[in-house]
Every structure is written in structure tokens, then in C-alpha cells.
Design a protein around this motif. Sequence first.
Motif, short mmCIF file in Angstrom:
data_model
loop_
_atom_site.label_atom_id
_atom_site.label_comp_id
_atom_site.label_asym_id
_atom_site.label_seq_id
_atom_site.Cartn_x
_atom_site.Cartn_y
_atom_site.Cartn_z
N GLY A 25 2.00 11.88 0.19
CA GLY A 25 0.73 11.26 -0.17
C GLY A 25 0.82 9.93 -0.86
N ALA A 26 2.01 9.39 -1.06
CA ALA A 26 2.17 8.11 -1.76
C ALA A 26 2.49 7.00 -0.76
CB ALA A 26 3.28 8.21 -2.80
N ASP A 27 2.37 5.77 -1.23
CA ASP A 27 2.67 4.61 -0.41
C ASP A 27 4.18 4.53 -0.17
OD1 ASP A 27 2.86 2.20 0.87
OD2 ASP A 27 1.89 1.01 -0.71
N ARG A 28 4.59 4.59 1.07
CA ARG A 28 6.02 4.59 1.38
C ARG A 28 6.65 3.21 1.25
NH1 ARG A 28 5.93 8.39 6.85
NH2 ARG A 28 4.88 10.19 5.89
N ASP A 29 5.82 2.18 1.19
CA ASP A 29 6.36 0.82 1.08
C ASP A 29 6.71 0.44 -0.35
OD1 ASP A 29 6.12 0.38 3.80
OD2 ASP A 29 4.06 -0.35 3.63
N LEU A 30 6.36 1.26 -1.32
CA LEU A 30 6.73 0.96 -2.70
C LEU A 30 8.24 1.04 -2.86
CD1 LEU A 30 3.99 2.99 -4.64
CD2 LEU A 30 4.07 0.52 -4.24
N ILE A 31 8.78 0.19 -3.72
CA ILE A 31 10.23 0.13 -3.89
C ILE A 31 10.79 1.44 -4.43
CG2 ILE A 31 10.15 -0.80 -6.24
CD1 ILE A 31 12.54 -2.56 -5.47
N GLY A 32 9.96 2.20 -5.14
CA GLY A 32 10.43 3.46 -5.71
C GLY A 32 10.18 4.68 -4.85
N SER A 33 9.68 4.49 -3.63
CA SER A 33 9.34 5.65 -2.80
C SER A 33 10.52 6.26 -2.05
CB SER A 33 8.23 5.26 -1.80
OG SER A 33 7.00 5.10 -2.46
N PRO B 24 7.04 -3.23 -13.52
CA PRO B 24 6.85 -2.61 -12.21
C PRO B 24 8.11 -1.94 -11.66
CG PRO B 24 5.80 -4.76 -12.26
CD PRO B 24 6.59 -4.64 -13.53
N LEU B 25 9.29 -2.39 -12.09
CA LEU B 25 10.52 -1.77 -11.60
C LEU B 25 10.72 -0.37 -12.17
CD1 LEU B 25 12.94 -4.83 -11.84
CD2 LEU B 25 11.67 -4.03 -9.86
N TYR B 26 10.03 -0.07 -13.26
CA TYR B 26 10.18 1.24 -13.89
C TYR B 26 9.11 2.22 -13.43
CZ TYR B 26 13.39 -1.03 -17.16
OH TYR B 26 14.45 -1.72 -17.71
N ASP B 27 8.11 1.74 -12.72
CA ASP B 27 7.00 2.59 -12.30
C ASP B 27 7.21 3.04 -10.86
OD1 ASP B 27 4.64 3.95 -12.30
OD2 ASP B 27 3.40 2.19 -11.88
N THR B 28 7.27 4.34 -10.62
CA THR B 28 7.46 4.88 -9.28
C THR B 28 6.40 5.94 -9.02
OG1 THR B 28 8.86 6.83 -9.68
CG2 THR B 28 9.93 4.66 -9.78
N PRO B 29 6.19 6.29 -7.75
CA PRO B 29 5.18 7.31 -7.45
C PRO B 29 5.65 8.74 -7.68
CG PRO B 29 6.15 6.50 -5.42
CD PRO B 29 6.72 5.65 -6.53
N TRP B 30 6.93 8.93 -8.00
CA TRP B 30 7.45 10.28 -8.13
C TRP B 30 6.99 10.95 -9.42
CZ3 TRP B 30 9.38 12.72 -4.12
CH2 TRP B 30 9.91 11.98 -3.07
N ARG B 31 6.50 12.16 -9.28
CA ARG B 31 6.08 12.99 -10.41
C ARG B 31 6.51 14.44 -10.13
NH1 ARG B 31 5.62 8.61 -11.79
NH2 ARG B 31 3.92 7.52 -12.85
N ARG B 32 6.61 15.20 -11.16
CA ARG B 32 7.01 16.60 -10.99
C ARG B 32 6.02 17.32 -10.07
NH1 ARG B 32 10.25 20.47 -13.04
NH2 ARG B 32 9.47 22.62 -12.96
N GLY B 33 6.56 18.05 -9.11
CA GLY B 33 5.75 18.83 -8.19
C GLY B 33 5.51 18.16 -6.85
N LEU B 34 5.76 16.85 -6.74
CA LEU B 34 5.56 16.18 -5.45
C LEU B 34 6.58 16.67 -4.43
CD1 LEU B 34 4.76 12.40 -6.10
CD2 LEU B 34 3.31 14.11 -5.02
#
Length: 259
Positions: A132-140, A95-105
Motif C-alpha cells: 500500500g505504499a509508494d514503491r518509488d520512495l527511496i526507503g521502499s 527525508p533520508l530517515y523517513d521510510t514507509p515501513w512500519r510494524r505490521g506492514l
Amino acid sequence: TQVMGLALGGALIFLAVALMVTAARLVVSEELEHDYPEPEHPEEQQAIEQVVAESGDRLTRKRLLKTAAGLAGGAVGAALVVPAASLGPVVSSAPLYDTPWRRGLRLVDDKGRPWRALDIEPKNFYTAYPEGADRDLIGSPLVVIRLDPAELHLPADRAGWAPQGILAYSKVCTHAACAIALFRTPKFEPTQPRPALVCPCHYSTFDPSRAGEVIAGPAGRALPQLPLYVDPAGVLRAAGNFSGPVGPSWSGVRSGKAT
């Protein structure tokens, strides 16, 4: 801090062992034997012993000691689990490696408004989130700043990550996951230190001009950097994911690339 906790626990264990050995060597123990008289009514005593035997198991001294030792061992084991769990994720660190950021966001502020390149001024500090992503995620959350492009010393593979000198890093400190909330900018160049991102919890300090490398404090690795680009409308967008895992430097989470 995890190492200090383990060291303290080990010291307490060794102290307990030392006290037990000292007590065994210094405390005098004697064994006395007493001759018991013959029972006056052997028939009645046998009847009582039979009743006790038929009544079920007894709570003997040996059983009591075993039970107490088991409970004490369980308590010690539970105490060891707490510092061990603080060393990092027990099952998986994925989970520490998974973030909501993707190209184009698009990068947006706390009200959902897109950040434009013109909005990012030098010597200022901005917070951004993935649209459009969850701001509470550690990767946001991100910290966004602008430096003079001539002052940047990024690795060769990050040459295009900072358009117009605009840099974005994870807002989560790589020491204990506090928020990066301070931006140090020199007021009297060149006598003052260069610009830096600072965590107020334990004062880990990162150099944004050098890919977020640690220049002071207890953090174990650099801040993960997010690649950016500016679209035709002048809006800041992510060009991919972070350069590494976000969050604190758990045991085993030192390198790698976010997904």
C-alpha cells in the motif's frame, strides 16, 4: 568521488593563480607618457565635454573590467556550488530517515502479492515492497534472502530480526544509491567466499549474515536492515523500521535510526 571533484577544482584554482603570478613576473610592462598638443579650439572641446557629461554614465575601461571580473567571479562561484551540493542535502537530511515501513506492514512483490516465508528459498534473491505504499520512495524497496540460521552473526539487539533465517535489507546501495541487484552465493564451499549482496555500479559488497556490513567496495556504511516476523498465516511482515538511514552516505549521514 566528491573529494576527487573538490581536489580537481582546487588544483585548477591554484593553477590559475600560478599562471597569473608567472605572467606578472615574466611579462615586461612599460609605461609611456605622451605630451598632447594644446587644443586648437578649446571652446568646441569644452562644448563636447559638456555634452558627454550631460549624456549620462559612460562605459569606461575601469567599469568594463569590474563588470567582467564580477561575471567571472559569479561563474567560479556557480562552478563551486555543483560539487558542494553533491556532498549531501543542503537544507535537511531528515527525508533520508523517513521510510514507509512500519510494524505490521506486509512484504509484497511487484504485483502486490504478499511474500510468504515458504516462498523465500535459499540461494535466491527476492525484491519486496511495503504493501500500500509508494514503491518509488527511496526507503521502499527491499532485498530478501534466506540463509542458514546457524550462519547468522547479527548483533544481540537483532536476534529476532531474521525469522527462519530470512533477512531483509534496503535495496539502495549506501555508496551512490544504485540498486543492489546481485546476490553472490558460493558454489564450492568452503573454498569460495561466503554469501554477499553486491551493487553492480561500483561493486560495493555487503555481508548479509553480519548485519549487512561492508566487506569490499567504496560504500561507507552497512546496508540498513529491516526487522521481520512471520504472522500466523505464514506471511512476512515488518517488525519495525530500518536499522539506519537508507540511501547514499551523504556528508553527515553515517549513523542514526530511521523513523
